[in-house]
Write a protein that holds these residues in place. Structure first.
Motif: not given
Ligand SMILES: C[S@@+](CC[C@H](N)C(=O)[O-])C[C@H]1O[C@@H](n2cnc3c(N)ncnc32)[C@H](O)[C@@H]1O
Ligand SMILES: [Zn+2]
Length: 279
Positions: A118-128
């Motif tokens: 992605l061009k922008q910075e994102v907050v990425a959250v992963g759940i499993d």
């Protein structure tokens, strides 16, 4: 000054985004303490582990996925086999998205790679639901929020996410609708009929399972979400010899096969479903 520990870095990162969390037991909002607990107003507490993830499971879960399955999945994904899929997902996420949740994220490689496209910075959250998957994600991918938890009872506030990813994983559409912002989108990836057909053919020759259709899954998605776009992505890639056993281990399809299988190429055939909350 020495490098901060993985746990300390995760505590700081999660503290910065603590308004995201909602207690999976009582639904109260939560805050992150300096010593690494995610705590609600009713004193339910979940520790940030030394590897830098939080376990929000409130009852034990059995997973059919082992540590070595996730290691194989990671090698296969990082070989580039899914790059066209990740690029297409990144295109659909677009430039306005700031916060993404990957539900059933496994060992985290898709979320890592998609975020980096992605061009922008994102907050990425992963759940499993699998601790082994999340431990592997937290080991390799930093500056993300990794949680062991059930996507049907997720430890996040309502309307917190711009985008929910759900790649080859089970889904809970009511929960996704609760979690999405009003203009947010769900991106779900489901297998199409030729997905891993070279393995399917050898595993299920002459049986009904050789044929697969995703019609019901697609239909259910369309019933729950509005303005649905469906994009099919199909390609065949050559396979190196070392990758064959990894590929066979990463999918329950391959477990049916004994040694001696011959695979020189593999087909990826997936539907990407993009939907919005129905108003
Ligand atoms: C086929 S794997 C896909 C993993 C990853 N998205 C990928 O494509 O590599 C399905 C994943 O869904 C997870 N899963 C199954 N039920 C779940 C649940 N109720 N909550 C969260 N994750 C779940 C499994 O642990 C597993 O990691
Ligand atoms: Zn609570």
């Amino acid at each position: 000054m020495g490098k901060v520990s993985k746990r300390t870095a995760s505590i700081l990162y999660m503290k910065k985004h603590e308004t995201l969390f909602s207690c999976p037991l009582c639904k109260e909002s939560m805050h992150v303490t300096d010593d690494g607990h995610v705590l609600c107003g009713n004193h339910h507490s979940f520790d940030i582990a030394k590897q830098g993830y939080v376990n929000f499971m409130v009852k034990p879960a059995n997973s059919m996925y082992s540590k070595s399955l996730f290691e194989s999945r990671q090698e296969v994904i990082n070989s580039g086999l899914y790059t066209p899929l990740q690029q297409t997902i990144a295109k659909h996420i677009g430039e306005d998205t700031q916060i993404i949740l990957d539900t059933g994220c496994g060992e985290g490689s898709h979320l890592e790679r998609i975020s980096s496209l992605l061009k922008q910075e994102v907050v990425a959250v992963g759940i499993d639901i699998s601790k082994e998957g999340i431990q592997s994600a937290a080991k390799f991918y930093e500056q993300k929020i990794w949680c062991v938890g059930d996507l049907s009872n997720s430890p996040y506030q309502g309307q917190a996410f711009d985008c929910i990813l759900n790649i080859l994983s089970p889904a809970n559409y009511d929960e996704f609708s609760r979690l999405l912002k009003a203009n947010g989108k769900v991106i779900k990836v489901v297998p199409q009929s030729d997905y891993l057909k070279e393995i399917r053919k050898q595993a299920f020759a002459n049986s009904e399972k050789e044929n697969y259709t995703n019609d019901q899954t697609v239909q259910r998605f369309k019933e729950h979400f509005a303005n649905v776009v469906q994009e099919r992505i199909t390609y065949t890639m050559p396979l190196s010899e070392e990758l064959v056993p990894k590929l066979l281990e990463m999918t329950p399809l391959g477990w049916h096969l004994k040694e001696g299988i011959s695979l020189t190429e593999i087909t990826i055939d997936l539907d990407i479903l993009i939907g919005e909350i129905a108003s």
